[in-house]
Every structure is written in C-alpha cells, then in structure tokens.
Design an enzyme around this catalytic site. Structure first.
Site, mmCIF file in Angstrom:
data_model
loop_
_atom_site.group_PDB
_atom_site.id
_atom_site.type_symbol
_atom_site.label_atom_id
_atom_site.label_comp_id
_atom_site.label_asym_id
_atom_site.label_seq_id
_atom_site.Cartn_x
_atom_site.Cartn_y
_atom_site.Cartn_z
ATOM 1 N N SER A 116 1.209 -1.463 0.203
ATOM 2 C CA SER A 116 -0.391 0.153 -0.048
ATOM 3 C C SER A 116 0.782 1.318 -0.290
ATOM 4 O O SER A 116 2.314 1.335 -0.023
ATOM 5 C CB SER A 116 -1.139 -0.172 0.732
ATOM 6 O OG SER A 116 -1.462 1.314 1.617
ATOM 7 N N TYR A 129 -2.676 -0.667 10.597
ATOM 8 C CA TYR A 129 -2.357 -1.424 9.096
ATOM 9 C C TYR A 129 -0.912 -0.578 8.556
ATOM 10 O O TYR A 129 -0.288 -1.832 8.029
ATOM 11 C CB TYR A 129 -3.207 -0.652 8.629
ATOM 12 C CG TYR A 129 -3.145 -1.037 6.807
ATOM 13 C CD1 TYR A 129 -3.894 -2.223 6.844
ATOM 14 C CD2 TYR A 129 -3.325 -0.198 6.098
ATOM 15 C CE1 TYR A 129 -3.815 -2.277 5.361
ATOM 16 C CE2 TYR A 129 -3.426 -0.068 4.366
ATOM 17 C CZ TYR A 129 -4.158 -1.208 4.625
ATOM 18 O OH TYR A 129 -3.738 -2.101 2.980
#
Length: 169
Positions: A116, A129
């Site tokens: 990401s 995350y």
C-alpha cells in the site's frame, strides 16, 4: 478482479480465497464471464491451507491478502493488532516461503507483494495497518536479494486509495 482479468487473458490462474462461500461466489462469477478459473480455499493464517498451496505449480505468486483494522496505537487492543499482523505479515510470509521454495527448485518465478502507499507513508489512526505494510516492504526487499541467484524476481506494488470494496467489509 486481477484473477478474473488474467483468466480472461487466457492465463492459467489459481485464485485463493479465504472462506468457502467466497469459493462458490468466485466460481459463479467466472462462469458468468465464461472464463476458466481455478478457485481454491486459502486462508493464509491456516498452516494446513498454506502447506496445500505449497504443492501447487506456481510461476507467479501475487500476495494480495490483507485486512485493515485501524485505530489509535495507544487504544488498539493487543488481540486486534496481533491479528492484523497475523494476516498481513505472518500469513503472507509463511505462504511465500512455501511457494518460494518450489520456485528456487525450478530456478524461476515471480513473487509480487501488494502492500500500500501506507507501506511508505504512515497516517494517524492507521498505524497498525501501516506497520504491517512497512514490514512487508522490508521482507520483500530482503527476499529480492536472497532469491536473485535463483532467478526468482520479487516486486512490490503500492496502490493508493482505490474503490475495491476493501473498506466496505
């Protein structure tokens, strides 16, 4: 969608999905699109599922499993943080080990980690995350050096915000 589009391009694809109901749903979608797609249950946190996946003949591994359980680092429960690392990091790496060993034997293959933009830049409330994605970045870079001599390539994709339904769940 990646699996479906590759199958549409007549690539041989094994799509791993976490739970049995997803197997049926993806098979149905492939049938509706009139494409040949092999769908397998693959919970990357399950050692039995990972071991079974290690027996598949894989030329390209696309690591795309992940969850995002946000919250302030000072407030996030230990169990939630541990589970996020279990899925996003440990399950991914342990599955990669299974597949990479076979690629080393064949002396060819490609391993792709979908991390990401949060693997490069951290934001508030997404520290858990981001931590998992930063970890995958490091593992992928290290693995890339380790597997060079065996003609196994390692790459990372860092997507930004896409409307994939990921956050809907």
């Amino acid at each position: 969608e990646i699996a479906l589009r590759l199958a549409e391009a007549e690539e041989e694809v094994i799509a791993g999905v976490e739970i049995m109901s997803e197997v049926s749903a993806l098979i149905l979608e492939a049938q509706e699109r009139k494409i040949d797609l092999r769908v397998e249950k693959l919970d990357i946190t399950d050692p039995v599922d990972r071991e079974r996946a290690g027996t598949w003949d894989v030329d390209v591994l696309l690591n795309n499993a992940g969850i995002s359980l946000g919250g302030s680092l000072v407030d996030i429960p230990e169990s939630v943080l541990r589970y996020q690392f279990e899925v996003n990091v440990f399950g991914t790496i342990f599955l990669t080990q299974q597949i990479a060993r076979e690629m080393v034997k064949k002396r060819c293959g490609k391993i792709v980690f979908v991390t990401s933009v949060h693997g490069l830049v951290a934001d508030p409330i997404s520290g858990p995350y981001c931590g998992t994605k930063f970890a995958l970045e490091a593992f992928a870079e290290s693995l890339s050096y380790e597997l060079q001599e065996f003609n196994v390539e390692v790459a990372v994709i860092n997507p930004g915000p896409y409307l994939t339904g990921f956050n809907d769940r």
